[in-house]
Structures are given as structure tokens and as C-alpha cells.
Design an enzyme around this catalytic site. Structure first.
Site, PDB file in Angstrom:
ATOM      1  N   CYS A   5      35.295   1.837 -24.178  1.00 59.17           N
ATOM      2  CA  CYS A   5      34.383   1.827 -23.039  1.00 59.17           C
ATOM      3  C   CYS A   5      34.988   2.476 -21.799  1.00 59.17           C
ATOM      4  O   CYS A   5      34.619   2.139 -20.676  1.00 59.17           O
ATOM      5  CB  CYS A   5      33.943   0.399 -22.725  1.00 59.17           C
ATOM      6  SG  CYS A   5      35.305  -0.737 -22.377  1.00 59.17           S
TER       7      CYS A   5
ATOM      8  N   HIS B 121       0.828  -1.208   0.000  1.00 60.68           N
ATOM      9  CA  HIS B 121       0.000   0.000   0.000  1.00 60.68           C
ATOM     10  C   HIS B 121       0.858   1.252   0.000  1.00 60.68           C
ATOM     11  O   HIS B 121       0.620   2.202  -0.762  1.00 60.68           O
ATOM     12  CB  HIS B 121      -0.937  -0.001   1.215  1.00 60.68           C
ATOM     13  CG  HIS B 121      -1.735   1.258   1.332  1.00 60.68           C
ATOM     14  ND1 HIS B 121      -1.310   2.351   2.056  1.00 60.68           N
ATOM     15  CD2 HIS B 121      -2.916   1.622   0.778  1.00 60.68           C
ATOM     16  CE1 HIS B 121      -2.195   3.313   1.943  1.00 60.68           C
ATOM     17  NE2 HIS B 121      -3.177   2.893   1.187  1.00 60.68           N
TER      18      HIS B 121
END
Length: 791
Positions: free
Chosen positions: A750, A419
Site C-alpha cells: 500500500c 436552491h
């Protein structure tokens, strides 16, 4: 003769167009039963008591005008909300059902129960303005489980009617602009699934945190599903990659996280309470609620429902512990991510941080600061300051009026579908769920920073931190001929970057995944338990539960981590670098000291490819290979390319290629490509020969600079000399790019340098690099630099 109104409808008679008659929940249940039977989605049968029945109920008891009169007195600031709501709900206490309505309910219940005169049913509220796209909070009205007997059913229906006027429901309608008397309530009566003997939970057909559309998120706990919805337990979480579900042979589960599941809700024999909370056993806590077949089945159902309803869906599911069957017990449109625009990307970044106080699951990706207000009950709303940081054990729908005043929410318990998580997303609040110790370590009045901007884990820091907020317009990102890819290492954060128009992942570091998710040295998992100390055995057992086979834990966990990164950019290529720990880093893994020597200079010692065929580690490398095979062939990500780091010689390259093949990773088989990390000068000097053995190159500029210039990249004394733009390094890069292209091989870079220095990125473009891989936070900047250089 007065015509008998149709107060009841069987679910099989109902369509999704009947929202005005039976409300959103019941209309959806009817739609699934009546329209999706061919898809074999199982939905428990039942009937709906219509909105007309509710209206006649009010008239029969002469309370409609009295309710309207009471609600008209509600003050604009809601200061008298509690007293007004309580008074209205009391009006339902001594009411009676119109005789024909009561007769219909009793008769329908007897028919539903069949041979059982006291069939167990779920009684759910279904408001006629509920669960509409753009207007759905969690749990506005009440549901009652394990209701048995005709009189108990009538009492539960009466309580459902009264729940239309809970404080949270009143506030919700005020905020959404619905007239209180314009909204009616239908009641759904549905056969209970014996989830108390198995498990239940919540499922979304979209990733609730990132909006990633290609994942199904499933939460699961033992017992009835209310525990997951209410956030009273920390559930298991599973993610499934939707595009690969179409291939029946695949099991595209990209994440399996075991929750604590300390308690469960089960049937109770008490007449006063039809359910009870019980502690779970150690075996239940250590086990997954669902097996892989069940996870995939639920995910396929989620895809069917999403396609049928033409929108992302929020569903509740349950497993019957008697028959072993799975059921969908509720389905409604997901409304948070569906409302978000796909063009803007807001990114929060911490500039400073205080001491880490606690952590848990992050909800959203924002950062908030403020003073803690620790509360145990929503009745203490008067004690809560506007823009305070709400800290509590867990929330239920009664907390909603208070949560709306908060700047952020922190709970001890719950998962991503609890919730607190659902409402926080609705309200756009950062929340950290399931910390475990938040109410113990955070004190009212304490200044804190709540950060949900660091991946799937959220962190609470002491003090008010400095942070920045940037909004990226994705429509303004230029296209480039040079592929701009991402460096990703942490699977927990991978999906948050799915909106970036990246051309793939240029570097996924396997050792980071091992360090973050596995934490254990692979050889310690292969070692016999009797050879380990009792303390080490306990630690490994705690981490590897619920896997009976410790090696399988390593393979499955690593495979899922790799797969989750691959999912973020699918079907673009993902280059996974095999492990490149140094010996001192391997030693820091749990149990690693027993297998790693002490080296004076680990940076150029026992790292990279030399380990893969060595007698001291080849069994560990075999586990890495099994994980790659599982990610590619069983989970289904054939966009994975593997890369070999720190490969010093041609002979070593040949030995590694043979070792890969021995472990089922034969280059070219099933489209497998194998790249080499170009970071040793020998890779440059013999680029032509290395190109004969590998399908591509990825330049690691940090190590290449270190070894070309003879500078320890970690040395502070020589830091001013370390530069990727040194002429010797640039000459090496230009040479290897040329040789790669002559051999018809792809080549990329990279390293971090293009992100930090625009001039270096321009040099790479001019040299003809095929791709540049950068960290996600540098992607936009590098993309623009490259676009300008390409003209």
C-alpha cells in the site's frame, strides 16, 4: 343543461399518469397516496385544482390572448424580460374565479379541514410540463404556506396562476422549448404539517455530488422546509447507505453533519404574511434535527419511492411537531445525475493555487476561474458580466436567469440541497455553498479560482490558478488478476471515486479520519472537564455538540468516517489501519499536549501497536475499537478488515491481539480478519510466525525501506539513497510474499512507489503480490501497468 366540469380531484383519485391534468407535483402526490399506502409512507391529504380549471379561468377573465400577445414581444436576448413578465403578471390582479370553480374550491377546502373552518394548507403550483425527466429546474412557480381561510386560499390560487409567468419561468420555457400557452397550471391544496414546531428538509435517493447510487442524502433544518430549499440556512446533513437498509437490525448511517441552522421559518399570526423567519435557540443550533430512527425511516421511504418510480428521486419531507410523525410532502424524479453517463469520468486537478480566501460545501467537481461579481439582488443582472463568478448571500428562483451567465457560484448560506446547489448542478456549474463569509472577503473585480475538485469541501483561492482536465473512459480500463485497490483517508472525498473499478480499499488511515473529523485527542475526551482549562473545555464542547457523552462523539464520528469509506467500495474489502500517529502528531490534536511526551525521534518512537496496550493510551485504543465495532456490527460494514501498524515483536503481536479481544474485536468472530502492516524488518524475518497470528500482510514500503536501509525517510541529506527498489528492500519484499503464500495468507502493498515508478509495480507482479493499493489519481496508470505485465 351545461355539464359541470370536474375542476377538482382528490389526491386519492390521482395517478402518476395524470400529469397532463394536474401537473407533475400533484400527480406524484396522488400516486404516493393511492399506490403506496401499503408501504406506510405518510403523505398529507389534499386536492388538486386541474389544468382545465386554469384554462377556464383565463377564458372567464378574457386574458389568454392578451398574455400571448405580450409574450410574443419578448426579445431574443431577453432584454425586455422584466417589463414583459411584470405586465403579464399584472393581468391576474383583478381577476375572478368562474362561479362553479370557486364553489368547488370552497367546498373542497371545508371538507379537507373537517372540524376546522380555517385549516392551514400549503398551496403549491404544479405545471403540466414540470418535473418531467430531463426537464426540471428548482422552483419555477410559487408555493404558499400556512394559508388559512377560504378567501386567503382563493387569493393564493390566483397568485399561483400568475407565477406561471415569473421571469424565471418564462426563461425556463424558452430554453426548454415549451410554448408558453401550451403549459397549463394545476394548483395543489395540501394540509400543512406542523413542521414549524419541529423540522423539515429535502431528501435525495442518490448522492447529489458524486452520483453514488447507494446513498440517500437528507438535509434538515428547524421549522418549515422552505429555509432549506431557499438556502437561507446551513442545514444538518445525513447520508444513509441503501443496501444495508434491508437488514432491520442495522443503522447504516454513514454521515451525520451538524449544520449551523441559525434561523427557521415558522407560522406567523400576521394577515399580511402567513410565515416569518425567527432566530433559532442555542440548543437548536447545537442539536441534530432528526434522531437516528427518523433518519433511517426517511431513507427507507426514499428507497421505496425510488423503486416505485424506477429512477432516483428528489423529495421534500416534514416532521409534525404536534404528533411527532414524519411526512413526504413532495416527490419528483432527480434529473441531474440521472442524465449523466456512467462511462466517462472527468477529473479536474489544480497545478497551482493562490492564497485560500474562503471555503464551503462543494457542488460538482469542476474548477473555474474568473472575476468576482458580488451582488445582493437578481435585479442587478445588468451589472453581471458573462462568465463572472457570482458571489451572494443565497439565491432563490429569481436568480436563475443571472446564474446562467455565471462561470461559478459562491454563497454565504445554504446546504447541498439548497436552491443555489440544485440549480448549479442543473447548469453544470461549480459552486461553493455556505461559506459564511464570502460576501465579506470577496470583492467585485477580484480574480479568483473556484475549486470543487478537492472533495466535499470547496475552496476559493486568490488569483487565476493553473489546472488540468482529464477524461477517463471507464470502459477502456483493463482487467487484472492482481487486485488493484485504493488508498483512502478522507471520508469527505471517498464517494467521488465510486465509479473506479477498484477491488477494495487497501489502506484507510484511521489517524487521518481522526485528524480531519474529530480533531481532539481521545484521552482529552476521557479526561474530566474540571481538569481542563476553560478555553479547552469551550473548544471541546463546541466540537462535540450535540453529543452529551464526549466519548460517544469520538466513537460515532470515527465509525461514520470509516463506514463512508467502506460504502464507496462495498462489498469489496476495506483494510482500516488502526491509528498510527507519532507522539508529536498526537500532541498536535486538541488537548494532546497533556498526554504526549517529547521524543527526539518520533518516527521510531511511541507509535503504532506499542501504544495500544500501554497504560498511557489503552483507554484511547478502546475508543478506536468501539468505533470499529460500531462500523462493522451496528452500521453493518462487515467488509472492514483491521490492520495493526508498526508491530515490532511477536510478543507485541500477542499483546495487541489480546487487547483487541478485550475490546470485543476477537479475530475470527463475526468474520473479523486482522492484518499486520509489514514495515519493520522483524516482520519479514519472522514472517512465518507473524502469519500464525494474523490473517494477512500489507507491505508499507516507506517504513520498510527506512528501517531496512537505516535512512530517515524525511531526511533531505539522505534522500538520494532512499529507494524502495534497493536490492535489500526488494529481497525483503520477495521473501515476505513467499512466506505469506506458504502460510496461505493474503499479501498486498500500500505504498506510493508503484504509482511513481512503473518498474517497481512490475517487480511486485512478478513476485506474485496479491494486491497493490494506490492513490485514486494513480489507479488507472497502475492498472494499465499491471495488465501489461500480466500479459
Amino acid at each position: 343543461m351545461v355539464e359541470h366540469k370536474q375542476y377538482l380531484k382528490q389526491f386519492s383519485e390521482i395517478r402518476n399518469s395524470d400529469v397532463g391534468t394536474v401537473g407533475g407535483k400533484n400527480a406524484s402526490l396522488g400516486e404516493m397516496i393511492s399506490q403506496l399506502s401499503a408501504s406506510r409512507i405518510r403523505v398529507p391529504g389534499g386536492f388538486a385544482i386541474t389544468a382545465d380549471a386554469y384554462r377556464d379561468f383565463l377564458e372567464h377573465n378574457k386574458i389568454r390572448d392578451r398574455i400571448a400577445s405580450k409574450l410574443a414581444r419578448l426579445k431574443a436576448d431577453n432584454s425586455n424580460l422584466a417589463s414583459i413578465g411584470k405586465t403579464v403578471r399584472k393581468l391576474f390582479a383583478n381577476t375572478e374565479f368562474p362561479p362553479l370553480l370557486e364553489q368547488d374550491i370552497r367546498q373542497a377546502y371545508r371538507k379537507l379541514g373537517g372540524k376546522s373552518a380555517t385549516a392551514s394548507v400549503a398551496v403549491r403550483s404544479s405545471a403540466t410540463a414540470e418535473d418531467l425527466p430531463g426537464a426540471s429546474f428548482a422552483g419555477q412557480q410559487e408555493s404558499f404556506l400556512n394559508i388559512s381561510g377560504q378567501q386567503a386560499l382563493l387569493n393564493a390560487c390566483r397568485r399561483c396562476y400568475a407565477s406561471l409567468f415569473t421571469d424565471r419561468a418564462i426563461v425556463y420555457r424558452e430554453n426548454m422549448g415549451f410554448g408558453h400557452m401550451d403549459v397549463a397550471l394545476s394548483v395543489g391544496v395540501q394540509l400543512m404539517v406542523r413542521a414549524d414546531k419541529a423540522g423539515a428538509g429535502v431528501m435525495f435517493s442518490i448522492d447529489t455530488e458524486t452520483g453514488f447510487p447507494d446513498a440517500v442524502l437528507i438535509s434538515a433544518a428547524w421549522g418549515l422546509g422552505e429555509a432549506v430549499v431557499q438556502g437561507t440556512v446551513d442545514p444538518d446533513e445525513y447520508r444513509v447507505f441503501k443496501p444495508l437498509l434491508k437488514q432491520k437490525r442495522l443503522v447504516p448511517i454513514i454521515e451525520k453533519t451538524r449544520g449551523a441552522k441559525a434561523s427557521k421559518i415558522v407560522y406567523a399570526r400576521s394577515k399580511t404574511s402567513p410565515s416569518a423567519t425567527r432566530k433559532t435557540s442555542r440548543k437548536e443550533q447545537a442539536s441534530f434535527v432528526l434522531n437516528e430512527r427518523e433518519i433511517v425511516q426517511l431513507a427507507r421511504w426514499a428507497c421505496v419511492l425510488e423503486t416505485h418510480y424506477a429512477c432516483p428521486m428528489d423529495m421534500e419531507w416534514a416532521k409534525d411537531g404536534v404528533t411527532g410523525e414524519l411526512f413526504i410532502v413532495q416527490a419528483r424524479p432527480e434529473t441531474v445525475q440521472a442524465r449523466k453517463s456512467g462511462h466517462g469520468l472527468k477529473r479536474y486537478q489544480l497545478r497551482s493555487r493562490g492564497k485560500l480566501l474562503t471555503s464551503g460545501f462543494s457542488v460538482g467537481d469542476a474548477i473555474a476561474t474568473g472575476k468576482v461579481c458580488r451582488l445582493d439582488s437578481p435585479r442587478d443582472i445588468d451589472k453581471f458580466p458573462a462568465d463572472g463568478i457570482l458571489v451572494t448571500g443565497n439565491t432563490d428562483p429569481d436568480w436563475v436567469p443571472l446564474m446562467k451567465r455565471a462561470a461559478a457560484i459562491i454563497t454565504d448560506h445554504g446546504g447541498r440541497t439548497s436552491h443555489a446547489a440544485i440549480v448549479s448542478r442543473e447548469l453544470g456549474l461549480p459552486a461553493i455553498i455556505g461559506c459564511g463569509d464570502a460576501t465579506a472577503v470577496l470583492k467585485t473585480g477580484q480574480e479568483v479560482t473556484v475549486s470543487c475538485a478537492e472533495g466535499e469541501d470547496g475552496f476559493v483561492y486568490a488569483g487565476i490558478a493553473d489546472f488540468s482536465v482529464n477524461v477517463i473512459d471507464l470502459k477502456k480500463i483493463p482487467e487484472t488478476r492482481t487486485r488493484i485497490m485504493l488508498n483512502l483517508a478522507n471520508p469527505a472525498a471517498a464517494l467521488k471515486w465510486w465509479r473506479l473499478p477498484a477491488d477494495g480499499v487497501g489502506l484507510a488511515r484511521m489517524e487521518f479520519i481522526i485528524n480531519n473529523l474529530i480533531k481532539i485527542h481521545p484521552l482529552a475526551l476521557l479526561q474530566r472537564e474540571q481538569e481542563q482549562s476553560p478555553a479547552l473545555r469551550r473548544q471541546i464542547r463546541s466540537i462535540t455538540a450535540p453529543f452529551e457523552d464526549r466519548q460517544q462523539f469520538f466513537v460515532d464520528t470515527l465509525a461514520c468516517g470509516i463506514a463512508k469509506i467502506a460504502a464507496a467500495v462495498y462489498p469489496h474489502p476495506v483494510i482500516v489501519r488502526m491509528s498510527d500517529f507519532k507522539t508529536n502528531e498526537y500532541s498536535n490534536l486538541l488537548g494532546g499536549e497533556a498526554f504526549e511526551p517529547e521524543e527526539d525521534n518520533p518516527m521510531i518512537g511511541g507509535r503504532g501497536s506499542s501504544r495500544y496496550y500501554s497504560a498511557g493510551y489503552r483507554e484511547g485504543f478502546a475508543l478506536e475499537c468501539q468505533a470499529i465495532r460500531r462500523a462493522r456490527e451496528e452500521i453493518g460494514f462487515d467488509n472492514i478488515i483491521i490492520m495493526i501498524p508498526f508491530c515490532r515483536t511477536l510478543e507485541e503481536a500477542d499483546r495487541v491481539i489480546r487487547e483487541l479481544a478485550r475490546n470485543g474485536l476477537r479475530r475470527g468472530r463475526k468474520g473479523l480478519q486482522v492484518y499486520i502492516m509489514c514495515e519493520v524488518p522483524s516482520n519479514v524475518i519472522l514472517a512465518k510466525q507473524f502469519a500464525e497470528r494474523f490473517d494477512g500482510f500489507s507491505i508499507g514500503s516507506n517504513d520498510l525501506t527506512q528501517l531496512t536501509l537505516g535512512i530517515d525517510r524525511d531526511s533531505e541529506l539522505l534522500s538520494t539513497l532512499f529507494s524502495e527498489e534497493d536490492p535489500a528492500v526488494l529481497a525483503s519484499i520477495e521473501h515476505v510474499i513467499k512466506e505469506a503464500h506458504l502460510a496461505n495468507r493474503k499479501i498486498g502493498l500500500c505504498g506510493q512507489a508503484p504509482s511513481d515508478r512503473p518498474a517497481f509495480a512490475k517487480l511486485l507482479v512478478r513476485a506474485g503480490i496479491d494486491s497493490i493499493s494506490v492513490s485514486p489519481d494513480s489507479f488507472i496508470k497502475v492498472k494499465k501497468i499491471v495488465a501489461r505485465e500480466e500479459g
